[in-house]
Structure formats: structure tokens, C-alpha cells
Design an enzyme around this catalytic site. Structure first.
Site, mmCIF file in Angstrom:
data_model
loop_
_atom_site.group_PDB
_atom_site.id
_atom_site.type_symbol
_atom_site.label_atom_id
_atom_site.label_comp_id
_atom_site.label_asym_id
_atom_site.label_seq_id
_atom_site.Cartn_x
_atom_site.Cartn_y
_atom_site.Cartn_z
ATOM 1 N N MET A 25 0.854 -1.201 0.000
ATOM 2 C CA MET A 25 0.000 0.000 0.000
ATOM 3 C C MET A 25 0.881 1.239 0.000
ATOM 4 O O MET A 25 1.617 1.490 0.958
ATOM 5 C CB MET A 25 -0.932 -0.006 1.218
ATOM 6 C CG MET A 25 -2.063 -1.025 1.102
ATOM 7 S SD MET A 25 -3.232 -0.909 2.452
ATOM 8 C CE MET A 25 -2.297 -1.639 3.789
ATOM 9 N N ALA A 26 0.781 2.002 -1.088
ATOM 10 C CA ALA A 26 1.565 3.227 -1.190
ATOM 11 C C ALA A 26 1.163 4.164 -0.052
ATOM 12 O O ALA A 26 -0.013 4.284 0.269
ATOM 13 C CB ALA A 26 1.300 3.888 -2.539
ATOM 14 N N CYS A 108 -2.595 -0.739 -10.467
ATOM 15 C CA CYS A 108 -2.787 0.630 -9.986
ATOM 16 C C CYS A 108 -3.789 1.374 -10.878
ATOM 17 O O CYS A 108 -3.587 1.500 -12.091
ATOM 18 C CB CYS A 108 -1.453 1.372 -9.957
ATOM 19 S SG CYS A 108 -1.655 3.029 -9.296
ATOM 20 N N LYS A 147 0.564 -8.544 -9.633
ATOM 21 C CA LYS A 147 -0.669 -8.179 -8.920
ATOM 22 C C LYS A 147 -1.597 -7.456 -9.896
ATOM 23 O O LYS A 147 -1.226 -6.473 -10.509
ATOM 24 C CB LYS A 147 -0.338 -7.295 -7.713
ATOM 25 C CG LYS A 147 -1.553 -7.001 -6.851
ATOM 26 C CD LYS A 147 -1.136 -6.664 -5.434
ATOM 27 C CE LYS A 147 -2.305 -6.256 -4.571
ATOM 28 N NZ LYS A 147 -2.881 -4.962 -4.910
ATOM 29 N N GLY A 209 -8.582 -8.352 -1.309
ATOM 30 C CA GLY A 209 -9.809 -7.558 -1.354
ATOM 31 C C GLY A 209 -10.807 -7.979 -0.299
ATOM 32 O O GLY A 209 -11.304 -9.102 -0.304
ATOM 33 N N GLY A 232 -5.024 -5.816 3.384
ATOM 34 C CA GLY A 232 -4.613 -4.435 3.161
ATOM 35 C C GLY A 232 -5.190 -3.494 4.196
ATOM 36 O O GLY A 232 -4.664 -3.368 5.309
ATOM 37 N N ARG A 233 -6.317 -2.880 3.861
ATOM 38 C CA ARG A 233 -6.848 -1.821 4.725
ATOM 39 C C ARG A 233 -7.128 -2.271 6.149
ATOM 40 O O ARG A 233 -6.964 -1.491 7.089
ATOM 41 C CB ARG A 233 -8.101 -1.222 4.070
ATOM 42 C CG ARG A 233 -7.758 -0.384 2.836
ATOM 43 C CD ARG A 233 -8.964 -0.091 1.988
ATOM 44 N NE ARG A 233 -9.531 -1.318 1.444
ATOM 45 C CZ ARG A 233 -10.694 -1.395 0.817
ATOM 46 N NH1 ARG A 233 -11.425 -0.317 0.667
ATOM 47 N NH2 ARG A 233 -11.120 -2.550 0.341
HETATM 48 C C1 LIG Z 1 -3.795 3.385 0.455
HETATM 49 C C2 LIG Z 1 -3.642 2.221 -0.488
HETATM 50 C C3 LIG Z 1 -2.515 2.131 -1.275
HETATM 51 C C4 LIG Z 1 -2.335 1.042 -2.137
HETATM 52 N N1 LIG Z 1 -1.186 0.946 -2.859
HETATM 53 C C5 LIG Z 1 -0.970 -0.164 -3.628
HETATM 54 C C6 LIG Z 1 0.267 -0.350 -4.314
HETATM 55 O O1 LIG Z 1 1.196 0.464 -4.247
HETATM 56 N N2 LIG Z 1 0.390 -1.460 -5.082
HETATM 57 C C7 LIG Z 1 -0.608 -2.403 -5.207
HETATM 58 O O2 LIG Z 1 -0.451 -3.402 -5.901
HETATM 59 N N3 LIG Z 1 -1.781 -2.258 -4.541
HETATM 60 C C8 LIG Z 1 -1.978 -1.181 -3.754
HETATM 61 N N4 LIG Z 1 -3.163 -1.053 -3.057
HETATM 62 C C9 LIG Z 1 -4.170 -2.129 -3.154
HETATM 63 C C10 LIG Z 1 -4.017 -3.137 -2.023
HETATM 64 O O3 LIG Z 1 -2.791 -3.821 -2.120
HETATM 65 C C11 LIG Z 1 -5.191 -4.159 -2.005
HETATM 66 O O4 LIG Z 1 -5.154 -4.928 -3.177
HETATM 67 C C12 LIG Z 1 -6.552 -3.479 -1.906
HETATM 68 O O5 LIG Z 1 -6.531 -2.456 -0.920
HETATM 69 C C13 LIG Z 1 -7.661 -4.476 -1.556
HETATM 70 O O6 LIG Z 1 -7.423 -5.134 -0.335
HETATM 71 P P1 LIG Z 1 -8.112 -4.708 1.066
HETATM 72 O O7 LIG Z 1 -9.595 -4.760 0.872
HETATM 73 O O8 LIG Z 1 -7.593 -5.739 2.016
HETATM 74 O O9 LIG Z 1 -7.643 -3.319 1.386
HETATM 75 C C14 LIG Z 1 -3.339 0.042 -2.223
HETATM 76 C C15 LIG Z 1 -4.491 0.152 -1.426
HETATM 77 C C16 LIG Z 1 -4.656 1.211 -0.561
HETATM 78 C C17 LIG Z 1 -5.891 1.282 0.294
#
Ligand SMILES: Cc1cc2nc3c(=O)[nH]c(=O)nc-3n(C[C@H](O)[C@H](O)[C@H](O)COP(=O)(O)O)c2cc1C
Length: 353
Positions: A25-26, A108, A147, A209, A232-233
Site C-alpha cells: 500500500m503506497a 494501480c 498483482k 480484497g 490491506g486496509r
Molecule cells: C492506500 C492504499 C494504497 C495502495 N497501494 C498499492 C500499491 O502500491 N500497489 C498495489 O499493488 N496495490 C496497492 N493497493 C491495493 C491493495 O494492495 C489491495 O489490493 C486493496 O486495498 C484491496 O485489499 P483490502 O480490501 O484488504 O484493502 C493500495 C491500497 C490502498 C488502500
């Protein structure tokens, strides 16, 4: 539905001790986040995406550089870009810095990235996507993972066509976040698509997700056949969620535990980013840590308004004095190992996937 999330699995030769992966997560997956994720049971952690633009335009104003510590492994470092040869060069650099896996971002959805032909755009440019994966896989001795999102538009099934082609091109694992790029983070991740992808490829698939609980993780693993779930979140400011997802019965942390983890996070982030950048960067984490009914809302505001890190630390220790001893224990456990600095590849500020 019971699934053992402690079962090890592999991507190529890399053994991953649990079936929980911490998401890239960026703006979030700094080193403190990755190390914390490991301590709470994530079997694999991933860096924020690093920009290959750093290779082509060496004097571009740089952001931060990635640091890799000895206790982060196995670690995936994520790269994004659209030129196969540049991606290959970036892959060599991240492996030299210690990546056990190179992860390629085809997810992305942020316009600044997609308009350069990188990120989710590649889901609908299969020839280029294949060329990138082939070039990266040929460039490094470690496994390459990709990804993906489901596609660009709502309802798209592009990932199902592309996934097998990427495996053919050399991908050793695929992670699917089954939302479209257009959806950003709205709606629900449709893991029926993850199940279809699993059927179509002979490499491990990671389901990303909406994995927010042990029950959800077990359901997704059982119904999709994925090798692991990605969190992630749910893990933002909440490493206890990682433990709960793994074991199902983590219990709520005490206030002292919350403050000790937050203080460690603050200190490590200051060390990584420098105090000036860390001060702003950390603000979003205060709400994440102190929410969940753990502390009254005005307290979060007080921290956000604090002008220095010293003030933040002082307020936290007044709110939970017992945290000081816990923090000391955590700091002792987590002595800083040898670190490698990944120079030349800036961390992207335009994350998402
Ligand atoms: C703030 C934020 C930044 C993210 N940055 C990236 C990233 O740099 N590369 C990537 O592949 N996914 C990125 N994601 C996506 C997450 O890796 C993940 O696939 C997505 O949030 C869904 O999972 P979750 O429901 O568990 O959050 C980002 C998600 C969030 C919320």
C-alpha cells in the site's frame, strides 16, 4: 469452514510460513508496517510500489528510498512501469537490494500511473504485459509475481484471459484484487473471479480484497482454492487484525499495547523518513490506531495537532503510562539488523492496485 492459515506454501523456491500476505500500500507499507506485519504473523510482506521512472530520469526529484532490513524476509518488492527493458533493470536493482520476490504492478488505477501505460492499463494491453513479465523473469534469479485488478471497466474479466498468458511468460504467482480499476475501492471484491483464475493457472494465486476477518479469510480460501489471502486496509494501524485473520481469536489489545505499537511505529518511521516527513506522514495512522473505540475521538485530534514527534510521544505516554515498559521490550526484540538502502528507485506517491 476451517482452513489452516498456518500452513506453509511456496512461490517457486521461496517458502512462505503462513497463508496471510500483507498488501502493498503506497503511503502505508513503510518498513515499520512490514516488520510489524511479520511480527503479527504475515508470512510475506510487500513494499510500496517503486517507480521505474527513477531509472530513466535519474535527476527527477526523488521521494524516499526503500530500506530493507534483515528481519523482513521473505519480502516482495513491487515495481511498476511500462517499458520491458526498464522494468528488467528495476527488477535487477530490487533483487540486489534484497527482494526475495519481484512483484509487478498491473493493478494501480490512479490516472497519473495509467496514463503512462503502467499499472491497470496493462490488463488490457496483453502483449506489452507479457513482454514485461518475460523481460523481468529473464532478468532475475528470484520468482516474479504479478498483482492484477479484474480489468479496467466494471464487469471486465480481462484478468482471466491475461493471467494464464502471464504464467506462460514466466509469472510464478498471481495476486488478484477482483475490482475493476474504475471501481477504485467501491463495491465489493468479487472472489468468484478469483476462483475462476485459480482454475485456469497452475501457480499459486493470492486473493486480495475485503479480507477483514478470520471467517472471511477461511471462506475465501475454501471457495476459491487460492493459496493465500492478502490483507490491506484491515491492517492499517491494526496489526491485531492480522493476528485475528490468522488465528481467529486474537482478542482486543489493551490500551498499553496499542500505544506501545504506535510508539514503535512512530520511532521507526522517523528513523526511516526523517522527522520532518514523518510528522505529516504519521497523522493518518493516529486515527487508525486509536479508533475502533480504543481511545476517545478528541485524543486523536490532539495528536494530529501536535507540532513535534516529542509532543506526540509525550501525550501517548500520559494516556497509557504502562506502555513505556512494553515499548522497551518491543525495541529490544526488534534490534535493527543490517539494512540495505535501495537507491535510484523512488517510492511512488501514486499507489493503488
Ligand atoms: C492506500 C492504499 C494504497 C495502495 N497501494 C498499492 C500499491 O502500491 N500497489 C498495489 O499493488 N496495490 C496497492 N493497493 C491495493 C491493495 O494492495 C489491495 O489490493 C486493496 O486495498 C484491496 O485489499 P483490502 O480490501 O484488504 O484493502 C493500495 C491500497 C490502498 C488502500
Amino acid at each position: 469452514m476451517h482452513v489452516n492459515l498456518h500452513e506453509p506454501w511456496r512461490i517457486g523456491p521461496v517458502e512462505i510460513p503462513t497463508r496471510v500476505v500483507l498488501a502493498p500500500m503506497a503511503g502505508v507499507s513503510v518498513q515499520a508496517f512490514r516488520r510489524q506485519g511479520r511480527r503479527y504473523g504475515a508470512g510475506l510482506v510487500c513494499s510500496e510500489m517503486v517507480s521505474c521512472a527513477g531509472i530513466e530520469h535519474r535527476n527527477e526529484r526523488t521521494l524516499d528510498y526503500l530500506r530493507v532490513a534483515a528481519d523482513e524476509h521473505p519480502l516482495a518488492i513491487q515495481i511498476f512501469g511500462s517499458e520491458p527493458s526498464v522494468m528488467a533493470e528495476a527488477a535487477r536493482m530490487v533483487v540486489a537490494a534484497g527482494a526475495d520476490l519481484v512483484d509487478v504492478n498491473f493493478g494501480c488505477p490512479v490516472r497519473k500511473v495509467t496514463k503512462t501505460g503502467a499499472g491497470a492499463t496493462l490488463l488490457e494491453d496483453p502483449a506489452r504485459a507479457e513482454a514485461i513479465v518475460a523481460a523481468v523473469a529473464a532478468a532475475v534469479p528470484v520468482p516474479v509475481s504479478v498483482k492484477m485488478r479484474r480489468g479496467l471497466e466494471n464487469g471486465s474479466r480481462a484478468c482471466l484471459e491475461l493471467g494464464p498468458r502471464l504464467v506462460e511468460a514466466g509469472a510464478a504467482s498471481l495476486t488478484l484484487h477482483p475490482r475493476s480499476a474504475r471501481q477504485m475501492y467501491t463495491g465489493e471484491a468479487d472472489h468468484a473471479l478469483t476462483a475462476e483464475l485459480v482454475q485456469r493457472v497452475n501457480v499459486p494465486v493470492v486473493a486480495s480484497g475485503d479480507i477483514v476477518s478470520h471467517a472471511k479469510a477461511c471462506e475465501v480460501l475454501a471457495t476459491t482454492g487460492a493459496a493465500a489471502v492478502m490483507v490491506g486496509r484491515a491492517a492499517q494501524g491494526n496489526p491485531w487484525a492480522v493476528a485475528e485473520i490468522l488465528d481467529g481469536d486474537a482478542g482486543e489489545p489493551t490500551r498499553e499495547e496499542v500505544v506501545a505499537e504506535l510508539l514503535l511505529f512512530v520511532r521507526e518511521t522517523v528513523r526511516e523518513l526523517g522527522e520532518q516527513r514523518a510528522t505529516g506522514f504519521l497523522k493518518k495512522f493516529y486515527g487508525w490506531y486509536l479508533g475502533h473505540g480504543r481511545f476517545p475521538k478528541p485524543f486523536k485530534q490532539e495528536l494530529i495537532q501536535s507540532r513535534t514527534i516529542a509532543e506526540v510521544e509525550q501525550r501517548l505516554l500520559i494516556a497509557a503510562p504502562g506502555a513505556a515498559d512494553l515499548l522497551e521490550e518491543l525495541e529490544e526484540e526488534q534490534a535493527v539488523g543490517d539494512e540495505v538502502l535501495l537507491e535510484g528507485l523512488p517510492i511512488s506517491i501514486y499507489g493503488g492496485g
